[in-house]
Motif scaffolding. Structure first.
Motif, PDB file in Angstrom:
ATOM      1  N   LEU A 244       0.831  -1.205   0.000  1.00 12.12           N
ATOM      2  CA  LEU A 244       0.000   0.000   0.000  1.00 12.12           C
ATOM      3  C   LEU A 244       0.868   1.258   0.000  1.00 12.12           C
ATOM      4  O   LEU A 244       0.613   2.195  -0.765  1.00 12.12           O
ATOM      5  CB  LEU A 244      -0.941  -0.003   1.194  1.00 12.12           C
ATOM      6  CG  LEU A 244      -1.849   1.212   1.335  1.00 12.12           C
ATOM      7  CD1 LEU A 244      -2.684   1.444   0.081  1.00 12.12           C
ATOM      8  CD2 LEU A 244      -2.738   1.061   2.553  1.00 12.12           C
ATOM      9  N   TYR A 245       1.887   1.277   0.836  1.00 14.64           N
ATOM     10  CA  TYR A 245       2.790   2.438   0.893  1.00 14.64           C
ATOM     11  C   TYR A 245       3.452   2.670  -0.464  1.00 14.64           C
ATOM     12  O   TYR A 245       3.463   3.792  -0.976  1.00 14.64           O
ATOM     13  CB  TYR A 245       3.856   2.228   1.967  1.00 14.64           C
ATOM     14  CG  TYR A 245       4.845   3.368   2.021  1.00 14.64           C
ATOM     15  CD1 TYR A 245       4.556   4.516   2.746  1.00 14.64           C
ATOM     16  CD2 TYR A 245       6.039   3.324   1.318  1.00 14.64           C
ATOM     17  CE1 TYR A 245       5.445   5.585   2.779  1.00 14.64           C
ATOM     18  CE2 TYR A 245       6.930   4.379   1.342  1.00 14.64           C
ATOM     19  CZ  TYR A 245       6.627   5.509   2.081  1.00 14.64           C
ATOM     20  OH  TYR A 245       7.501   6.564   2.095  1.00 14.64           O
ATOM     21  N   LEU A 246       3.989   1.606  -1.054  1.00 18.63           N
ATOM     22  CA  LEU A 246       4.665   1.732  -2.344  1.00 18.63           C
ATOM     23  C   LEU A 246       3.694   2.188  -3.431  1.00 18.63           C
ATOM     24  O   LEU A 246       4.031   3.050  -4.252  1.00 18.63           O
ATOM     25  CB  LEU A 246       5.328   0.403  -2.720  1.00 18.63           C
ATOM     26  CG  LEU A 246       6.063   0.350  -4.050  1.00 18.63           C
ATOM     27  CD1 LEU A 246       7.094   1.463  -4.199  1.00 18.63           C
ATOM     28  CD2 LEU A 246       6.715  -1.022  -4.227  1.00 18.63           C
ATOM     29  N   ALA A 247       2.490   1.641  -3.433  1.00 15.78           N
ATOM     30  CA  ALA A 247       1.499   2.045  -4.439  1.00 15.78           C
ATOM     31  C   ALA A 247       1.183   3.533  -4.320  1.00 15.78           C
ATOM     32  O   ALA A 247       1.173   4.255  -5.322  1.00 15.78           O
ATOM     33  CB  ALA A 247       0.219   1.213  -4.287  1.00 15.78           C
ATOM     34  N   ARG A 248       0.932   4.000  -3.121  1.00 21.03           N
ATOM     35  CA  ARG A 248       0.625   5.426  -2.933  1.00 21.03           C
ATOM     36  C   ARG A 248       1.809   6.294  -3.357  1.00 21.03           C
ATOM     37  O   ARG A 248       1.632   7.358  -3.970  1.00 21.03           O
ATOM     38  CB  ARG A 248       0.254   5.706  -1.480  1.00 21.03           C
ATOM     39  CG  ARG A 248      -1.032   5.053  -0.999  1.00 21.03           C
ATOM     40  CD  ARG A 248      -2.288   5.723  -1.516  1.00 21.03           C
ATOM     41  NE  ARG A 248      -2.398   7.109  -1.184  1.00 21.03           N
ATOM     42  CZ  ARG A 248      -2.975   7.612  -0.094  1.00 21.03           C
ATOM     43  NH1 ARG A 248      -3.513   6.807   0.792  1.00 21.03           N
ATOM     44  NH2 ARG A 248      -3.032   8.905   0.102  1.00 21.03           N
ATOM     45  N   LEU A 249       3.025   5.857  -3.051  1.00 22.59           N
ATOM     46  CA  LEU A 249       4.224   6.593  -3.457  1.00 22.59           C
ATOM     47  C   LEU A 249       4.299   6.706  -4.976  1.00 22.59           C
ATOM     48  O   LEU A 249       4.515   7.795  -5.520  1.00 22.59           O
ATOM     49  CB  LEU A 249       5.475   5.891  -2.914  1.00 22.59           C
ATOM     50  CG  LEU A 249       6.813   6.526  -3.286  1.00 22.59           C
ATOM     51  CD1 LEU A 249       6.999   7.843  -2.543  1.00 22.59           C
ATOM     52  CD2 LEU A 249       7.955   5.570  -2.967  1.00 22.59           C
ATOM     53  N   LEU A 250       4.076   5.593  -5.670  1.00 27.09           N
ATOM     54  CA  LEU A 250       4.140   5.589  -7.131  1.00 27.09           C
ATOM     55  C   LEU A 250       3.038   6.435  -7.760  1.00 27.09           C
ATOM     56  O   LEU A 250       3.199   6.955  -8.862  1.00 27.09           O
ATOM     57  CB  LEU A 250       4.083   4.162  -7.661  1.00 27.09           C
ATOM     58  CG  LEU A 250       5.280   3.284  -7.300  1.00 27.09           C
ATOM     59  CD1 LEU A 250       4.998   1.833  -7.663  1.00 27.09           C
ATOM     60  CD2 LEU A 250       6.541   3.787  -7.977  1.00 27.09           C
ATOM     61  N   LEU A 251       1.917   6.563  -7.054  1.00 26.99           N
ATOM     62  CA  LEU A 251       0.814   7.382  -7.555  1.00 26.99           C
ATOM     63  C   LEU A 251       1.020   8.865  -7.258  1.00 26.99           C
ATOM     64  O   LEU A 251       0.182   9.690  -7.579  1.00 26.99           O
ATOM     65  CB  LEU A 251      -0.512   6.907  -6.951  1.00 26.99           C
ATOM     66  CG  LEU A 251      -0.973   5.521  -7.404  1.00 26.99           C
ATOM     67  CD1 LEU A 251      -2.166   5.057  -6.574  1.00 26.99           C
ATOM     68  CD2 LEU A 251      -1.306   5.519  -8.899  1.00 26.99           C
ATOM     69  N   GLY A 252       2.150   9.193  -6.618  1.00 29.44           N
ATOM     70  CA  GLY A 252       2.445  10.585  -6.286  1.00 29.44           C
ATOM     71  C   GLY A 252       1.790  11.041  -5.001  1.00 29.44           C
ATOM     72  O   GLY A 252       1.607  12.235  -4.788  1.00 29.44           O
TER      73      GLY A 252
END
Length: 153
Positions: A119-127
């Protein structure tokens, strides 16, 4: 589709909440938790669904609600069977998990992350970097080191 929560987590009914890395996030207004059950279906139309074997998630995917399936790898096909409709499927870049896994049954796929790490990585990649997601995560420091080694932060 309920757009009040930008993140939806569907848990397998056998997922142990006491061991789940997402449990500390329950109660947040931006995350909706649902529990799958026999015969239950969920319409994924309009969502970005995280999984394996898809194009990598990027900032271009921002704007759609995110769906995360919370399950052991072995039980994941049962959750996938509950999903109906058409969604955009995405995968995450390979980052080593900090979560100490020991499975007596199966081996995790390469790049398999704890749910909160994914979840953390996904949110990071989404800006949408949100360090508060990792606030209660015991292996946070190790995961952040792995993210640095991967060049993602």
């Amino acid at each position: 589709m309920d757009t009040a929560a930008s993140i939806t987590v569907i848990r397998h009914p056998k997922e142990r909440r006491s061991k789940c890395s997402l449990t500390p996030l329950e109660g947040r207004g931006d995350i909706r938790f649902l529990k799958a059950r026999p015969g239950w279906e969920f319409d994924i139309t309009g969502y970005t669904v995280l999984g394996l074997g898809a194009p990598e998630l990027s900032a271009e995917d921002a704007g759609r609600p995110l769906l995360l399936l919370d399950s052991t790898w072995r039980l994941l096909p049962q959750l996938e069977a509950c999903l109906k409709g058409r969604a955009v499927r995405r995968t995450l870049p390979a980052v080593e998990t900090a979560y100490p896994r020991v499975s007596k049954i199966d081996q995790d796929p390469c790049g398999g992350l704890a749910s909160v790490e994914a979840l953390y990585l996904a949110r990071l990649l989404l800006g949408e970097r949100d360090d508060s997601l990792l606030q209660a995560y015991y292996w946070r420091d190790g995961f952040m080191e792995n993210m640095k080694r991967s060049g993602l932060i």
